[in-house]
Design a protein around this motif. Structure first.
Motif, PDB file in Angstrom:
ATOM      1  N   UNK A 123       4.824   9.445  -7.004  1.00  0.00           N
ATOM      2  CA  UNK A 123       4.560  10.556  -6.078  1.00  0.00           C
ATOM      3  C   UNK A 123       4.564  11.901  -6.786  1.00  0.00           C
ATOM      4  N   UNK A 124       3.801  12.814  -6.229  1.00  0.00           N
ATOM      5  CA  UNK A 124       3.836  14.195  -6.693  1.00  0.00           C
ATOM      6  C   UNK A 124       5.157  14.820  -6.252  1.00  0.00           C
ATOM      7  N   UNK A 125       5.626  15.787  -7.010  1.00  0.00           N
ATOM      8  CA  UNK A 125       6.855  16.496  -6.645  1.00  0.00           C
ATOM      9  C   UNK A 125       6.673  17.159  -5.282  1.00  0.00           C
ATOM     10  N   UNK A 166       0.863  -1.177   0.000  1.00  0.00           N
ATOM     11  CA  UNK A 166       0.000   0.000   0.000  1.00  0.00           C
ATOM     12  C   UNK A 166       0.899   1.226   0.000  1.00  0.00           C
ATOM     13  N   UNK A 167       0.728   2.066  -1.003  1.00  0.00           N
ATOM     14  CA  UNK A 167       1.480   3.314  -1.099  1.00  0.00           C
ATOM     15  C   UNK A 167       0.512   4.451  -0.815  1.00  0.00           C
ATOM     16  N   UNK A 168       0.743   5.186   0.258  1.00  0.00           N
ATOM     17  CA  UNK A 168      -0.145   6.285   0.651  1.00  0.00           C
ATOM     18  C   UNK A 168       0.642   7.589   0.676  1.00  0.00           C
ATOM     19  N   UNK A 169       0.230   8.543  -0.155  1.00  0.00           N
ATOM     20  CA  UNK A 169       0.923   9.827  -0.286  1.00  0.00           C
ATOM     21  C   UNK A 169       0.394  10.827   0.739  1.00  0.00           C
ATOM     22  N   UNK A 170       1.310  11.669   1.241  1.00  0.00           N
ATOM     23  CA  UNK A 170       0.975  12.708   2.220  1.00  0.00           C
ATOM     24  C   UNK A 170       1.568  14.037   1.776  1.00  0.00           C
ATOM     25  N   UNK A 171       0.938  15.110   2.220  1.00  0.00           N
ATOM     26  CA  UNK A 171       1.498  16.426   1.921  1.00  0.00           C
ATOM     27  C   UNK A 171       2.614  16.772   2.899  1.00  0.00           C
ATOM     28  N   UNK A 172       2.597  16.214   4.070  1.00  0.00           N
ATOM     29  CA  UNK A 172       3.651  16.478   5.051  1.00  0.00           C
ATOM     30  C   UNK A 172       4.825  15.546   4.863  1.00  0.00           C
ATOM     31  N   UNK A 173       5.722  15.553   5.842  1.00  0.00           N
ATOM     32  CA  UNK A 173       6.926  14.732   5.712  1.00  0.00           C
ATOM     33  C   UNK A 173       6.756  13.315   6.252  1.00  0.00           C
ATOM     34  N   UNK A 189       9.375   4.982   4.462  1.00  0.00           N
ATOM     35  CA  UNK A 189       9.005   6.365   4.181  1.00  0.00           C
ATOM     36  C   UNK A 189       9.723   6.778   2.900  1.00  0.00           C
ATOM     37  N   UNK A 190       8.951   7.254   1.924  1.00  0.00           N
ATOM     38  CA  UNK A 190       9.510   7.658   0.633  1.00  0.00           C
ATOM     39  C   UNK A 190       9.245   9.154   0.454  1.00  0.00           C
ATOM     40  N   UNK A 191      10.206   9.869  -0.088  1.00  0.00           N
ATOM     41  CA  UNK A 191      10.043  11.296  -0.372  1.00  0.00           C
ATOM     42  C   UNK A 191      10.523  11.584  -1.785  1.00  0.00           C
ATOM     43  N   UNK A 192       9.850  12.537  -2.411  1.00  0.00           N
ATOM     44  CA  UNK A 192      10.249  12.978  -3.745  1.00  0.00           C
ATOM     45  C   UNK A 192      10.445  14.492  -3.658  1.00  0.00           C
ATOM     46  N   UNK A 193      11.698  14.932  -3.801  1.00  0.00           N
ATOM     47  CA  UNK A 193      11.992  16.347  -3.602  1.00  0.00           C
ATOM     48  C   UNK A 193      11.584  17.190  -4.814  1.00  0.00           C
TER      49      UNK A 193
END
Length: 145
Positions: A87-89, A12-19, A45-49
């Protein structure tokens, strides 16, 4: 079938606006795990800068303390790159690898009875809710008409 180490596993991949996810999300994971509904296998935890570079961190602590992960490290770098591209940028996400313990028990009982799960289809919650609302609206119209 009870001798299988793992039952059905879902990514399950769940995107968030926070960190990172908020406390209610981590509380829900703990509650589901403690109730025996799911088993957390891995949590990343995955982040896309802003330059669309994807980075990740294995999570072993959610909110109010450490969490027991059955097979931390199961998610590969390739998995993270592939899913991180979705993920969104500037966004972050958690990648949950969860074993569906309820499904493992059901599959085991089906196997014992001479049956087997031959297909499983996931219908997203928004679709189910939309169809249910439409069905209720149609029922109301038929009652009135």
């Amino acid at each position: 079938m009870d001798d299988e180490q793992f039952g059905p596993v879902k990514l399950v991949l769940a995107e968030f606006t926070g960190d990172r996810p908020s406390a209610p999300v981590t509380d829900a994971l703990r509650e589901l795990s403690d109730a025996g509904t799911i088993r957390l296998i891995d949590l990343v935890l995955i982040a896309k800068d802003e330059s669309d570079v994807v980075s990740f961190t294995e999570i072993s602590d959610v909110g109010n303390g450490p969490i027991d992960l059955t097979a931390s490290g199961l998610v590969s770098d390739e998995d993270v790159e592939e899913l991180g591209a979705l993920l969104s940028t500037g966004a972050s996400a958690v990648l949950l690898v969860v074993e569906l313990l309820w499904a493992k028990k059901l599959a085991s009982r089906l196997f014992e009875a001479g049956g087997a799960v031959i297909d499983s289809i996931r219908i997203p919650a928004p679709v189910v809710n939309m169809v249910a609302q439409e069905a209720a609206r149609t029922d109301q119209e038929q009652e009135v008409g």
